[in-house]
Design a protein around this motif. Structure first.
Motif, PDB file in Angstrom:
ATOM      1  N   ALA A 135    -113.031   6.737 -12.517  1.00  0.00           N
ATOM      2  CA  ALA A 135    -112.262   5.716 -13.577  1.00  0.00           C
ATOM      3  C   ALA A 135    -111.214   6.202 -14.331  1.00  0.00           C
ATOM      4  CB  ALA A 135    -113.557   5.480 -14.396  1.00  0.00           C
ATOM      5  N   GLY A 136    -110.698   7.600 -14.455  1.00  0.00           N
ATOM      6  CA  GLY A 136    -109.715   7.802 -15.352  1.00  0.00           C
ATOM      7  C   GLY A 136    -110.059   8.082 -16.871  1.00  0.00           C
ATOM      8  N   GLY A 511    -109.726  -9.190 -18.510  1.00  0.00           N
ATOM      9  CA  GLY A 511    -109.470  -8.102 -19.399  1.00  0.00           C
ATOM     10  C   GLY A 511    -109.634  -6.678 -18.479  1.00  0.00           C
ATOM     11  N   VAL A 512    -110.714  -6.565 -17.818  1.00  0.00           N
ATOM     12  CA  VAL A 512    -111.219  -5.562 -17.331  1.00  0.00           C
ATOM     13  C   VAL A 512    -110.344  -5.380 -15.978  1.00  0.00           C
ATOM     14  CG1 VAL A 512    -112.993  -4.398 -15.601  1.00  0.00           C
ATOM     15  CG2 VAL A 512    -113.507  -5.378 -18.025  1.00  0.00           C
ATOM     16  N   LEU A 513    -110.046  -6.545 -15.073  1.00  0.00           N
ATOM     17  CA  LEU A 513    -109.323  -6.342 -14.156  1.00  0.00           C
ATOM     18  C   LEU A 513    -107.720  -6.006 -14.450  1.00  0.00           C
ATOM     19  CD1 LEU A 513    -110.311  -9.733 -12.370  1.00  0.00           C
ATOM     20  CD2 LEU A 513    -110.988  -7.489 -11.505  1.00  0.00           C
ATOM     21  N   ALA A 514    -107.189  -6.614 -15.470  1.00  0.00           N
ATOM     22  CA  ALA A 514    -105.914  -6.258 -15.996  1.00  0.00           C
ATOM     23  C   ALA A 514    -105.906  -4.880 -16.048  1.00  0.00           C
ATOM     24  CB  ALA A 514    -105.577  -7.177 -17.398  1.00  0.00           C
ATOM     25  N   ALA A 515    -106.856  -4.273 -16.991  1.00  0.00           N
ATOM     26  CA  ALA A 515    -106.817  -2.689 -17.035  1.00  0.00           C
ATOM     27  C   ALA A 515    -106.789  -1.973 -15.837  1.00  0.00           C
ATOM     28  CB  ALA A 515    -108.130  -2.322 -17.769  1.00  0.00           C
ATOM     29  N   HIS A 516    -107.292  -2.541 -14.591  1.00  0.00           N
ATOM     30  CA  HIS A 516    -107.349  -1.783 -13.438  1.00  0.00           C
ATOM     31  C   HIS A 516    -106.047  -2.050 -12.579  1.00  0.00           C
ATOM     32  CE1 HIS A 516    -111.439  -0.864 -14.288  1.00  0.00           C
ATOM     33  NE2 HIS A 516    -111.583  -0.021 -13.430  1.00  0.00           N
ATOM     34  N   GLY A 517    -105.091  -2.931 -13.099  1.00  0.00           N
ATOM     35  CA  GLY A 517    -104.077  -3.446 -12.333  1.00  0.00           C
ATOM     36  C   GLY A 517    -104.167  -4.340 -11.351  1.00  0.00           C
ATOM     37  N   ILE A 518    -105.285  -5.279 -11.374  1.00  0.00           N
ATOM     38  CA  ILE A 518    -105.732  -6.110 -10.418  1.00  0.00           C
ATOM     39  C   ILE A 518    -105.166  -7.486 -11.097  1.00  0.00           C
ATOM     40  CG2 ILE A 518    -107.441  -7.070  -9.215  1.00  0.00           C
ATOM     41  CD1 ILE A 518    -108.867  -4.630  -9.284  1.00  0.00           C
ATOM     42  N   ALA A 519    -104.439  -8.328 -10.381  1.00  0.00           N
ATOM     43  CA  ALA A 519    -104.040  -9.472 -11.033  1.00  0.00           C
ATOM     44  C   ALA A 519    -104.936 -10.630 -10.761  1.00  0.00           C
ATOM     45  CB  ALA A 519    -102.461  -9.935 -10.406  1.00  0.00           C
ATOM     46  N   ALA A 520    -105.369 -11.480 -11.377  1.00  0.00           N
ATOM     47  CA  ALA A 520    -106.296 -12.604 -11.605  1.00  0.00           C
ATOM     48  C   ALA A 520    -106.048 -13.918 -12.137  1.00  0.00           C
ATOM     49  CB  ALA A 520    -107.833 -12.156 -11.440  1.00  0.00           C
ATOM     50  N   GLY A 533    -106.437  -9.796  -2.202  1.00  0.00           N
ATOM     51  CA  GLY A 533    -107.745  -9.472  -1.618  1.00  0.00           C
ATOM     52  C   GLY A 533    -107.820  -7.877  -1.583  1.00  0.00           C
ATOM     53  N   CYS A 534    -108.797  -7.364  -1.645  1.00  0.00           N
ATOM     54  CA  CYS A 534    -109.342  -5.898  -1.712  1.00  0.00           C
ATOM     55  C   CYS A 534    -110.958  -5.662  -1.092  1.00  0.00           C
ATOM     56  CB  CYS A 534    -108.962  -5.344  -2.897  1.00  0.00           C
ATOM     57  SG  CYS A 534    -110.086  -5.826  -4.254  1.00  0.00           S
ATOM     58  N   PRO A 535    -111.016  -4.565  -0.700  1.00  0.00           N
ATOM     59  CA  PRO A 535    -112.525  -4.314  -0.447  1.00  0.00           C
ATOM     60  C   PRO A 535    -113.405  -4.214  -1.877  1.00  0.00           C
ATOM     61  CG  PRO A 535    -111.175  -2.485   0.396  1.00  0.00           C
ATOM     62  CD  PRO A 535    -110.176  -3.398  -0.451  1.00  0.00           C
ATOM     63  N   VAL A 536    -114.496  -4.945  -1.591  1.00  0.00           N
ATOM     64  CA  VAL A 536    -115.613  -5.261  -2.657  1.00  0.00           C
ATOM     65  C   VAL A 536    -115.496  -3.715  -3.482  1.00  0.00           C
ATOM     66  CG1 VAL A 536    -116.658  -7.045  -1.765  1.00  0.00           C
ATOM     67  CG2 VAL A 536    -117.642  -4.761  -1.292  1.00  0.00           C
ATOM     68  N   ALA A 537    -115.672  -2.540  -2.787  1.00  0.00           N
ATOM     69  CA  ALA A 537    -116.011  -1.424  -3.565  1.00  0.00           C
ATOM     70  C   ALA A 537    -114.746  -1.206  -4.516  1.00  0.00           C
ATOM     71  CB  ALA A 537    -115.912  -0.186  -2.511  1.00  0.00           C
ATOM     72  N   MET A 538    -113.782  -1.948  -4.409  1.00  0.00           N
ATOM     73  CA  MET A 538    -112.412  -1.559  -5.330  1.00  0.00           C
ATOM     74  C   MET A 538    -112.598  -2.539  -6.561  1.00  0.00           C
ATOM     75  SD  MET A 538    -109.264  -1.115  -2.545  1.00  0.00           S
ATOM     76  CE  MET A 538    -108.195  -1.410  -4.015  1.00  0.00           C
ATOM     77  N   PRO A 540    -113.750  -3.874 -10.083  1.00  0.00           N
ATOM     78  CA  PRO A 540    -114.582  -3.288 -10.949  1.00  0.00           C
ATOM     79  C   PRO A 540    -115.946  -3.817 -11.241  1.00  0.00           C
ATOM     80  CG  PRO A 540    -112.307  -3.544 -11.429  1.00  0.00           C
ATOM     81  CD  PRO A 540    -112.549  -4.266 -10.303  1.00  0.00           C
ATOM     82  N   GLY A 541    -117.171  -3.234 -11.178  1.00  0.00           N
ATOM     83  CA  GLY A 541    -118.321  -3.715 -11.693  1.00  0.00           C
ATOM     84  C   GLY A 541    -119.172  -4.535 -10.522  1.00  0.00           C
ATOM     85  N   PHE A 542    -118.627  -4.454  -9.409  1.00  0.00           N
ATOM     86  CA  PHE A 542    -119.196  -5.133  -8.391  1.00  0.00           C
ATOM     87  C   PHE A 542    -120.589  -4.395  -7.945  1.00  0.00           C
ATOM     88  CE2 PHE A 542    -120.295  -5.814  -3.658  1.00  0.00           C
ATOM     89  CZ  PHE A 542    -120.523  -7.348  -3.967  1.00  0.00           C
ATOM     90  N   ASP A 543    -120.662  -3.463  -7.897  1.00  0.00           N
ATOM     91  CA  ASP A 543    -121.961  -2.254  -7.642  1.00  0.00           C
ATOM     92  C   ASP A 543    -122.934  -2.647  -8.754  1.00  0.00           C
ATOM     93  OD1 ASP A 543    -120.984  -1.537  -5.315  1.00  0.00           O
ATOM     94  OD2 ASP A 543    -120.379   0.333  -5.796  1.00  0.00           O
ATOM     95  N   GLN A 544    -122.704  -2.871  -9.848  1.00  0.00           N
ATOM     96  CA  GLN A 544    -123.408  -3.351 -11.031  1.00  0.00           C
ATOM     97  C   GLN A 544    -124.147  -4.540 -11.112  1.00  0.00           C
ATOM     98  OE1 GLN A 544    -120.381  -1.398 -11.802  1.00  0.00           O
ATOM     99  NE2 GLN A 544    -121.271   0.416 -10.977  1.00  0.00           N
ATOM    100  N   GLY A 545    -123.219  -5.390 -10.142  1.00  0.00           N
ATOM    101  CA  GLY A 545    -123.660  -6.772 -10.309  1.00  0.00           C
ATOM    102  C   GLY A 545    -122.963  -7.742 -11.242  1.00  0.00           C
ATOM    103  N   LEU A 546    -121.827  -7.174 -11.930  1.00  0.00           N
ATOM    104  CA  LEU A 546    -121.335  -7.787 -12.933  1.00  0.00           C
ATOM    105  C   LEU A 546    -120.387  -8.919 -12.531  1.00  0.00           C
ATOM    106  CD1 LEU A 546    -120.479  -7.301 -16.187  1.00  0.00           C
ATOM    107  CD2 LEU A 546    -118.373  -6.278 -15.302  1.00  0.00           C
TER     108      LEU A 546
END
Length: 813
Positions: A135-136, A511-520, A533-538, A540-546
């Protein structure tokens, strides 16, 4: 809890398994505490011979004369009795790997202390060191925690921060944290020995994250990701499981790399440079410099000593990718679903992983413009063409209609694809010459071909990329909107997420997406559309059900159902589970206690519902509440687990227990004409006769499920269709024929600033602020004895704090 400072040394039981725990055990013994027993995991097969090997903790303990026990589980009475016989004052736990049940937690008088390698509440779970580097995070550390029944949720006794250097790997940070943890637990035990009471402070709720167990498949590098993300993963997966990629058909492990954010114009996965100082590979953004790697069966070596071929490529030749896309297209035309056809081709052809995305892109583009490609080929060839050759020409023509490469390269590679798929040299020469002539003629005459096609389509009020019957139905059902509907259907669909509002808000997640550089951008009360679009593994929070992937139009179903506390709810035709999980999230957000039954005819599709429910941390009937690091994503307070049934909703006599439902969600099978931009093959696989067949099925489902509804109960009828035959016609006929049924008006606001609009037939929309597929909604209430009064109700399960003012409003008359 405390011990007598003048008494004997604390009696310590220790539970741990890997090297991280061994360092703590060694420090405890060196500090003079009495270790009455050691618990560790059973021996595991390891090495090339797969012989059972003791854990590092067991090996050290036996070498120093300590008693060792290796129970399979601590839930067994025998294991608990054996531990109780040791009479420990305190149990120290470090990376043990087994859950401590409440009976064990209550056993020592000074409690159970855990050494956790993160700054809780960040990175609870199985792999905190890996996830912090991935996560850096600028720092990590050690938390000494008093254990409770949750997953790393107990009160904090002490925190010891440790900075993460830009060059740190999981291995280097692990070693520092192991030493830090050993020192920290000795300090805590000294406090207990001195008689100090260690109650700790409760963990704050903000900032909770989960460090899921590392899977081997995560180590496969996806070159579409940003270079700095890949570089962090290289460090996070060192020394296990080690980042890997394919180069020239060979699997390579990456041990040292650096991400550069400088742009490049090459496709992700392209080798930009290979020299004595390393490999430079194009990424989704920036480039990755690889300095040290390992070939199969070899040792870790600098790149210049690894003996790699400088010209090796991470992708198959374009001709091979084009041929694979054409085979998938041909199979689709033969009746296969496009995703199934692609999966088969990619597996059978054994293409490099980095070729999968280009093949999918070409195949989907070809299906969307298949009608135009067919019409052009008919104009130019004027004779029948064998299916395999036609599929390659269709694929190449679509690439030429909207070229992302120079047309000459497309033609050259298409001709190479024809040669490569021919059965013999004679056929290769003949068909390659024909393909070359057709494609070059199109380049010369493209303007004339396309103009003639457009004129013919305008004259007949149709579109070449759609079956004529499909366009005729649209013109009949939506005379003022059919051109726009077709236009949306030809576009690439967005990746839309549904934010779990029981955990966060759309604004916070943006805000979480913006911190990861993902425009939405937000396109609904809980809907977030990613600009790329991007793989779901990329995500943030997908694996946690967020968040979950779900179209903004489909997100209306759960709140429109209007579930209240105490209701019994049936989710009929539940697969793949998006609406099921959405209902559970709304129940969680509103603390609504309900009974939910999820039903589907197909057992394999129902497994997808199960997977989605488990990913989101909810419970299933007949299973323990999810609580292990390997499975759990978060703890849930939902009172009643989901009951799953593999059964036919059309025949309730085979599964219904006789108890009425207060709410029924019927997501009826349909043509799927509203989601055709996501599944473009639907237009070519459906036939006009399917409308009548599906309408009969939909009416049969309504007839079968209506008697299961309690008086005053409501059934929400949903389809992802835009054809009146399976929407208004079905519902209207059912209401007219059913004495105790009335239809309630529905309204919805996609944004708080908009006035609620009528919800029935949602047509597909693709605009900057509004983006959803086509859906139909009808809310039916049982029992005409209920007075017809004009009132407005808020969907009880929609929390406006999360969804925004005005969201989820139902107008009933």
């Amino acid at each position: 809890m405390h011990t007598n400072p003048s008494g004997p040394p604390l009696r310590v039981a220790f539970a741990g398994t890997p090297d991280f725990a061994r360092a703590a055990l060694e420090a405890i013994v060196a500090a003079g505490f009495t270790v009455v027993g050691v618990l560790t995991q059973p021996d595991r097969p390891a090495g090339r011979g797969l012989r059972a090997q003791p854990s590092p903790v067991k090996a050290w303990a036996l070498a120093h004369g300590l008693a060792v026990d290796q129970p399979q589980s601590l839930r067994a009475e025998a294991a608990q009795a054996s531990l109780a016989a040791l009479a420990p004052d305190v149990i120290v736990v470090a990376a043990y790997g087994l859950i401590l049940p409440q009976a064990v937690l209550d056993l020592p008088r000074s409690g159970c202390l855990n050494i956790h390698a993160s700054l809780l509440p960040r990175w609870r779970g199985a792999a905190p060191i890996h996830r912090a580097i991935e996560a850096g995070d600028p720092r990590s550390g050690i938390t000494i925690m008093r254990m409770d029944a949750g997953l790393d949720t107990g009160p904090i006794l002490a925190v010891h921060p440790e900075p993460i250097a830009p060059t740190d790997t999981t291995g280097t940070l692990h070693d520092r944290l192991a030493r830090l943890g050993a020192s920290a637990i000795v300090t805590a035990l000294n406090r207990l020995q001195a008689g100090e009471r260690l109650d700790g402070d409760p963990q704050p709720q903000p900032g909770v994250t989960y460090a899921n167990k590392i899977r081997r498949d995560e180590a496969q590098i996806d070159w579409r990701e940003p270079a700095d993300v890949i570089a962090r993963r290289v460090r996070a997966f060192d020394p296990f499981p080690v980042a890997t990629f394919q180069l020239g058909g060979e699997a390579l492990k990456v041990w040292r790399a650096h991400g550069d954010i400088r742009g490049n114009f090459a496709a992700p996965g392209t080798v930009l440079r290979a020299g004595p100082d390393g490999l430079e590979i194009a990424c989704g953004s920036g480039r990755l410099s690889v300095f040290e790697l390992q070939r199969a069966g070899g040792r870790r070596l600098p790149v210049d000593r690894a003996g790699l071929r400088p010209a090796a490529s991470l992708r198959a030749p374009l001709a091979q990718e084009m041929a694979a896309a054409a085979v998938a297209l041909e199979r689709m035309e033969g009746g296969a679903r496009l995703p199934d056809a692609l999966a088969q081709v990619l597996e059978q052809w054994a293409l490099p992983a980095d070729s999968h995305a280009p093949v999918r892109d070409m195949a989907y583009s070809s299906v969307r413009r298949l009608g135009t490609a067919r019409a052009i080929l008919t104009q130019l060839a004027q004779r029948p063409i064998a299916a395999p050759l036609a599929a390659i020409l269709h694929t190449a023509l679509v690439q030429l209609l909207d070229p992302v490469r120079p047309p000459a390269i497309i033609v050259d590679q298409a001709v190479a694809a024809v040669r490569g798929t021919a059965r013999n040299s004679r056929q290769a020469a003949s068909e390659a010459g024909f393909a070359n002539a057709i494609l070059r003629r199109f380049l010369r005459e493209s303007e004339t071909c396309l103009t003639a096609l457009q004129q013919a389509s305008a004259a007949r009020q149709t579109d070449p990329d759609w079956p004529s019957w499909w366009v005729a139905e649209l013109r009949k059902d939506h005379p003022g909107h059919w051109p726009e509907v077709l236009g949306v259907g030809t576009r690439t669909p967005p990746l839309t997420l549904r934010v779990d509002c029981s955990q966060t808000t759309p604004a916070a997640y943006l805000g979480v997406l913006a911190a990861h550089g993902i425009a939405a951008v937000q396109v609904g009360p809980q809907a977030i559309r990613l600009e790329r679009g991007c793989p779901v593994a990329m995500i943030p929070g997908f694996d946690q059900g967020l968040v979950s992937v779900q179209d903004a139009g489909a997100q209306l179903a759960a709140p429109l159902l209007g579930v209240e506390s105490g209701h019994r709810v049936l989710d009929a035709c539940a697969a793949p589970g998006g609406k099921t999980v959405h209902l559970l999230e709304l129940f969680e957000a509103g603390r609504t206690e309900v009974e939910l039954v999820a039903l589907d005819l197909d057992g394999q599709r129902l497994q997808r519902v199960r997977d989605n429910v488990e990913r989101s941390g909810f419970a299933l009937e007949g299973a323990e509440l999810l609580g292990t690091p390997q499975v759990a994503r978060k703890r849930r307070s939902t009172a009643v687990p989901v009951r799953m049934l593999t059964a036919d909703a059309m025949h309730p006599e085979s599964w219904w227990d006789g108890r009425a439902f207060d709410r029924i969600l019927l997501d009826a099978p349909c043509t799927a004409s509203g989601i055709v931009r996501r599944h473009p093959e639907i237009r070519w696989l459906r036939r006009r006769g399917d409308l009548a067949t599906l309408a009969a099925t939909q009416r049969g489902l309504l007839d079968a499920l209506w008697p299961l509804l309690a008086p005053g109960g409501r059934l929400l009828y949903v389809t992802c269709s835009i054809f009146r035959t399976e929407n208004e016609a079905v519902v209207g006929a059912f209401v007219d024929a059913t004495a105790d049924c009335r239809r309630l008006a529905l309204h919805w606001s996609f944004t708080p600033a908009e006035a609620p609009e009528s919800v029935a037939q949602l047509l597909p929309v693709a605009s900057p602020a509004r983006d959803h597929d086509g859906f139909f909604y009808a809310l039916l209430e049982r029992d005409f004895a209920i007075p017809r009064v004009q009132k407005t109700l808020c969907a009880p399960v929609v929390d406006r704090t999360f969804a925004g003012a005005g969201a989820g409003v139902l107008g009933l008359d």
